[in-house]
Scaffold this motif. Sequence first.
Motif, PDB file in Angstrom:
ATOM      1  N   HIS A  18      18.465  10.459  10.176  1.00 21.61           N
ATOM      2  CA  HIS A  18      18.026  11.220   9.011  1.00 21.61           C
ATOM      3  C   HIS A  18      16.527  11.017   8.800  1.00 21.61           C
ATOM      4  CE1 HIS A  18      18.775  13.163   5.055  1.00 21.61           C
ATOM      5  NE2 HIS A  18      17.806  12.371   4.626  1.00 21.61           N
ATOM      6  N   GLU A  22      13.359  13.646   9.302  1.00 23.97           N
ATOM      7  CA  GLU A  22      12.410  13.905   8.230  1.00 23.97           C
ATOM      8  C   GLU A  22      10.965  13.796   8.745  1.00 23.97           C
ATOM      9  OE1 GLU A  22      12.972  11.540   4.575  1.00 23.97           O
ATOM     10  OE2 GLU A  22      13.933  13.353   3.801  1.00 23.97           O
ATOM     11  N   ARG A  23      10.753  12.861   9.660  1.00 23.62           N
ATOM     12  CA  ARG A  23       9.403  12.747  10.247  1.00 23.62           C
ATOM     13  C   ARG A  23       9.104  13.959  11.119  1.00 23.62           C
ATOM     14  NH1 ARG A  23      11.013   7.339  10.543  1.00 23.62           N
ATOM     15  NH2 ARG A  23      11.669   7.527  12.703  1.00 23.62           N
ATOM     16  N   LEU A  25      10.289  16.894  10.631  1.00 21.33           N
ATOM     17  CA  LEU A  25      10.099  17.993   9.674  1.00 21.33           C
ATOM     18  C   LEU A  25       8.647  18.073   9.187  1.00 21.33           C
ATOM     19  CD1 LEU A  25      11.836  20.114   8.085  1.00 21.33           C
ATOM     20  CD2 LEU A  25      12.014  18.411   6.273  1.00 21.33           C
ATOM     21  N   ASP A  26       7.999  16.892   9.111  1.00 16.74           N
ATOM     22  CA  ASP A  26       6.620  16.851   8.623  1.00 16.74           C
ATOM     23  C   ASP A  26       5.695  17.739   9.434  1.00 16.74           C
ATOM     24  OD1 ASP A  26       6.861  15.238   6.418  1.00 16.74           O
ATOM     25  OD2 ASP A  26       6.647  13.372   7.542  1.00 16.74           O
TER      26      ASP A  26
END
Lengths: 65, 184
Positions: A18, A22-23, A25-26
């Motif tokens: 997860h 998220e990284r 997604l950055d």
Amino acid sequence: MHDGVAAYVLGVLDEDEHEAFERHLDTCERCQAELIELVELPEQLDELKNAPSASDDDPPMSMSR
Amino acid sequence: MCPVLGHLDGRFESADAEAEHRIAVLYQEFGGPLLRHVRKSTGNDLQWAEDVVQETIVRAWRNSARLQWEPSLIWAWLLTVARRIVIDGRRRKSVRPQEVEPPEVDMMAVPDGSERALSAMIVADALRSLSEEHREVIEQTYLRDRTINEAAEILGIPPGTVKSRLYYGIRALRELLRDKGVAG
């Protein structure tokens, strides 16, 4: 990596995955756009979870048939 | 007091004050809408929902670089963060004894019964019209509160396959619901 966006928005990734997603997604505009598109879907699936028929003995889907 | 220390103390105080101010602004901007969404997934448990919103806001503050994103992306991210916090909480609760939270509570607290039953029917229909492979991974992960890895073990297929099928299944479901005018 991109296909993780569905698992991410549904919250079904393990914690480390997860955070890794998220990284990703950055910096990934494609996944950012897909997150926006998919963000309402979990709540729509929740309708199914919360519906009176959605109990363990009477699954609303075809699995047990 | 030593002037240097006094000066440093002052700076720390103002940094704290700035953090507090930023958190207050985040609350003002997102607190209300987040709470309305989160309450749906906590079965109207207000206290729990408020805790979830608070944790979400604090995480947003800690990842303030993401707050430079465009508003629709910030909102999508915040909703996802909040949902994850609810799911983690539910997983922790489910290992406690049942009497702590009887399963009926969630269902009894659902408002607008007929309206929700209708949307549930539409979503169930859409799910049924997916391919078996796609429907199965949605059922075995999100609908049963299982992770990709747990579902992979149950289905006897690699986690990467579950993840990929989930992606295409969710995209297909989204298209179906959009055609039915359900998706926003």
